[in-house]
Enzyme design. Structure first.
Site, short mmCIF file in Angstrom:
data_model
loop_
_atom_site.label_atom_id
_atom_site.label_comp_id
_atom_site.label_asym_id
_atom_site.label_seq_id
_atom_site.Cartn_x
_atom_site.Cartn_y
_atom_site.Cartn_z
N LEU A 301 33.38 49.10 11.20
CA LEU A 301 33.01 49.30 12.59
C LEU A 301 32.23 50.60 12.75
CD1 LEU A 301 36.40 48.39 14.32
CD2 LEU A 301 34.30 47.03 14.38
N ALA A 302 32.56 51.58 11.95
CA ALA A 302 31.90 52.88 12.02
C ALA A 302 32.07 53.61 10.70
CB ALA A 302 32.50 53.72 13.16
N SER A 305 32.03 61.19 8.89
CA SER A 305 31.88 62.19 7.84
C SER A 305 32.98 62.13 6.79
CB SER A 305 31.84 63.60 8.46
OG SER A 305 33.02 63.84 9.20
N GLN A 308 35.58 55.83 6.95
CA GLN A 308 34.99 54.75 7.73
C GLN A 308 36.10 53.85 8.25
OE1 GLN A 308 32.33 53.49 4.57
NE2 GLN A 308 33.46 51.56 4.31
N VAL A 309 35.80 53.13 9.33
CA VAL A 309 36.81 52.37 10.06
C VAL A 309 36.56 50.88 9.93
CG1 VAL A 309 37.91 52.05 12.31
CG2 VAL A 309 36.98 54.28 11.69
N ASP A 453 37.70 67.66 19.29
CA ASP A 453 36.44 67.00 18.92
C ASP A 453 35.84 66.34 20.16
OD1 ASP A 453 34.35 65.55 17.91
OD2 ASP A 453 35.46 64.69 16.24
#
Length: 623
Positions: A301-302, A305, A308-309, A453
């Site tokens: 999905l993403a 840095s 990843q998901v 963040d």
């Protein structure tokens, strides 16, 4: 010696330092120093050859052209009882990128081919996608930005083209030697780019910018800035994290052309291939990890840095987001950041007043924490409890059974990133802007525990429930009571335009030493007054018509020049979050009752000591 040759000499020296780092970190080269040449050949020959073809850029400063094809492997796999990951039912594959770059070496013009220009039409707001998945479906993950979407004044308004990276699937350099080689190649690529740019300028003269100013040094040309961004995207880990930190700085700190290039690093990292993903899952969850799931989507999905998901479904039918850490990044924080620091120093990208060494120290500490997903899981559960009774916010559930130090599994939730809320009506934008500022003030002055963040993808708005879903708590941290006491007093002094109060609290907090020049003190106080403007007057503050960012930018150069000491460590993360909250309100064009929200917190606050407070006021805010 000419300026370009001096710059080139500095970078060559920097590359030599990185080469030394390769030597220090490589056990194979240490064997050679000890005379074990046979061991060197047998243990590292093949590894070095593979690593050299899997890294950032080339010494010639050119890029390998990647060929994109459709993978034969399915994206989603389904697990039956007793099945292993090799016995699955597949769905049609979504997208995949060739994991091996072709050996064709192309001209530097191909640097442009790493990107594409996308035109987003504002009347197609439902079609925003991230890695083939609609953004509205993403919950519990940090969405990769699909381009800047601005407010639409009419259905036919078209947003200007946005330059975006084309996603690539490439292995993460995971060994110390591979990562050191990556930085060496990146530095050499920058050096070669500087030589080419200097040669061009000797023949054609120094180019001018659109505002008729001389272009940047040949070392930091537009092409070299893009090389740097692409290299960081491939290295991932702490290297990319530092690039992302730089990408959100103001133009007074980092020149606009460099910021434009670094924008690519905010669009996400390269994607870790399945060949690296499965070993991480096996190591963290056991070789039978698939027995805990009904399905797992290898299409991320993403990609960020540090990890990843991926979307998955648990045995009890819960849709989850699994954040999986890249191999090797946790163990390479120290060396990665040191190598990035060398490159930044030798490219003169960072101004002296930024106190890079102090910022690097804080970054190392923050990144070490972010790489421990067990700490993040604890922080997420803590926020879930703290906000359980606060309307308008939701923190997804942590799934412990499929979580570990390098894998974090949470409930998958839906929503759109905060910046996309700018496409909605004014009432909704005002509501979201107010909730964002309310959350920020509550985190600092009530909880003294903040998720620092400010990435817009960490705040996903569900219009149906009028709820902001909060994700990614890797950067959550506590703040000392004494620091928060004095910081609240300083904020009130800024709102009341109390110069003496601002200076006194700034000294107590460590922003000032007491030996600053009048020029520095005046710039510091004026910057404080600007930040305090939203809290200065009752009623709604219109962020659309008051550009705080540009006003502070005008004072930034003065403060950088005359600053005597770095800010306190707490300020790095805190100001990152505060500026993010303001920028979100500016992006939304929201009108927010900032003073009322602040006074609601201030009038209930219990100070440990009671010096003369800047203001005692009453709140008119409604619940």
């Amino acid at each position: 010696m000419s300026s370009w040759s001096k710059s080139f000499t500095r970078l060559v020296n920097g590359v030599s330092l990185v080469a030394k780092e390769i030597y220090n970190q490589s056990p194979e080269l240490q064997r050679a120093r000890n005379g074990d040449l046979e061991g060197l050949i047998t243990s590292s020959g093949k590894k070095a050859l593979v690593a050299a073809t899997d890294l950032v850029g080339l010494t010639s400063g050119k890029l390998r052209e990647l060929s994109i094809r459709r993978s034969k492997e399915p994206s989603v796999v389904y697990f039956d009882e007793g099945d292993n990951k090799d016995n699955v039912v597949a769905t049609p594959e979504v997208r995949s990128v060739n994991t091996k770059p072709s050996e064709k070496i192309v001209d530097s013009k191909v640097l442009r081919n790493e990107f594409s220009d996308e035109v987003k039409n504002s009347n197609r707001e439902g079609e925003i996608k991230v890695s083939g998945v609609e953004a509205g479906e993403i919950i519990g993950v940090r969405a990769v930005e699909s381009g800047t979407v601005t407010e639409a004044s009419s259905p036919s308004e078209v947003v200007p083209p946005v330059k975006r990276r084309r996603p690539r699937e490439r292995k993460v350099p995971s060994t110390p030697m591979a990562r050191a080689y990556g930085f060496f190649n990146l530095g050499a690529a920058l050096a070669w780019g500087a030589v080419k740019e200097s040669t061009y300028r000797m023949v054609n003269g120094t180019p001018m910018t659109p505002d008729n100013q001389p272009a940047l040094s040949s070392l930091m040309s537009k092409e070299n800035a893009e090389r740097l961004a692409l290299g960081l995207c491939e290295m991932r880990g702490a290297a990319l994290k530092v690039g992302q930190m730089l990408s959100i700085q103001d133009e007074s700190l980092v020149p606009a052309p460099i910021l434009n290039a670094l924008e690519y690093v905010r669009q996400g990292a390269d994607v870790m291939p399945r060949s690296q993903l499965n070993p991480v899952l096996d190591a963290e969850l056991g070789s039978n990890w698939q027995s805990k799931l009904t399905s797992f989507d290898y299409e991320p999905l993403a990609a960020a840095s540090i990890g990843q998901v991926h979307r998955a479904v648990t045995k009890d039918g819960l849709e989850v987001a699994m954040k999986i850490q890249y191999p090797g990044v946790a163990n390479s924080i120290e060396s990665d950041i040191e190598n990035v620091r060398r490159l930044l120093n030798y490219t003169n990208l960072i101004p002296k007043g930024l106190f890079l060494d102090r910022a690097i120290k804080v970054a190392k500490e923050e990144l070490a924490q972010e790489c421990d997903y067990e700490i993040e899981a604890v922080s997420q559960k803590r926020f879930r409890d703290l906000l359980s009774d606060t309307p308008g916010f939701y923190v997804p559930l942590v799934v412990d059974e499929t979580s570990s130090k390098k894998i974090l599994t949470t409930e998958l939730i839906s929503g759109i990133p905060i910046d996309k809320v700018a496409l909605l009506d004014q009432k909704t934008r005002d509501y979201v802007g107010r909730k964002m500022l309310e959350l920020t003030l509550k985190e600092l002055f009530v909880f003294r525990f903040m998720q620092t963040d400010p990435n817009w993808g960490n705040f996903l708005y569900n219009e149906a429930t009028k709820t902001i879903n909060l994700i990614d708590f890797g950067a959550a941290r506590d703040y000392p009571k004494k620091f928060v006491d004095d910081y609240l007093r300083m904020v009130m002094a800024c709102a009341e335009k109390d110069s003496e109060g601002v200076i006194e609290m700034s000294r107590r907090l460590g922003f000032l030493t007491g030996d600053e020049s009048d020029v520095m003190l005046d710039a510091h106080v004026q910057a404080g007054f600007i930040v305090g403007l939203p809290f200065a007057e009752p009623g709604g503050y219109a962020f659309r018509t008051n550009n705080i960012a540009s006003s502070i930018s005008n004072l930034g150069a003065t403060m950088l020049k005359h600053r005597l000491s770095p800010p306190p460590d707490e300020a790095y993360s805190l100001h990152r979050k505060l500026s993010g909250a303001f920028l979100a309100c500016i992006k939304l064009g929201a009108t927010v009752p900032c003073r009322d929200l602040l006074l609601q917190v201030y009038n209930k606050y219990q100070f440990d000591d009671e010096p003369q407070d800047p203001v005692v006021a009453t709140s008119s805010v409604s619940s």
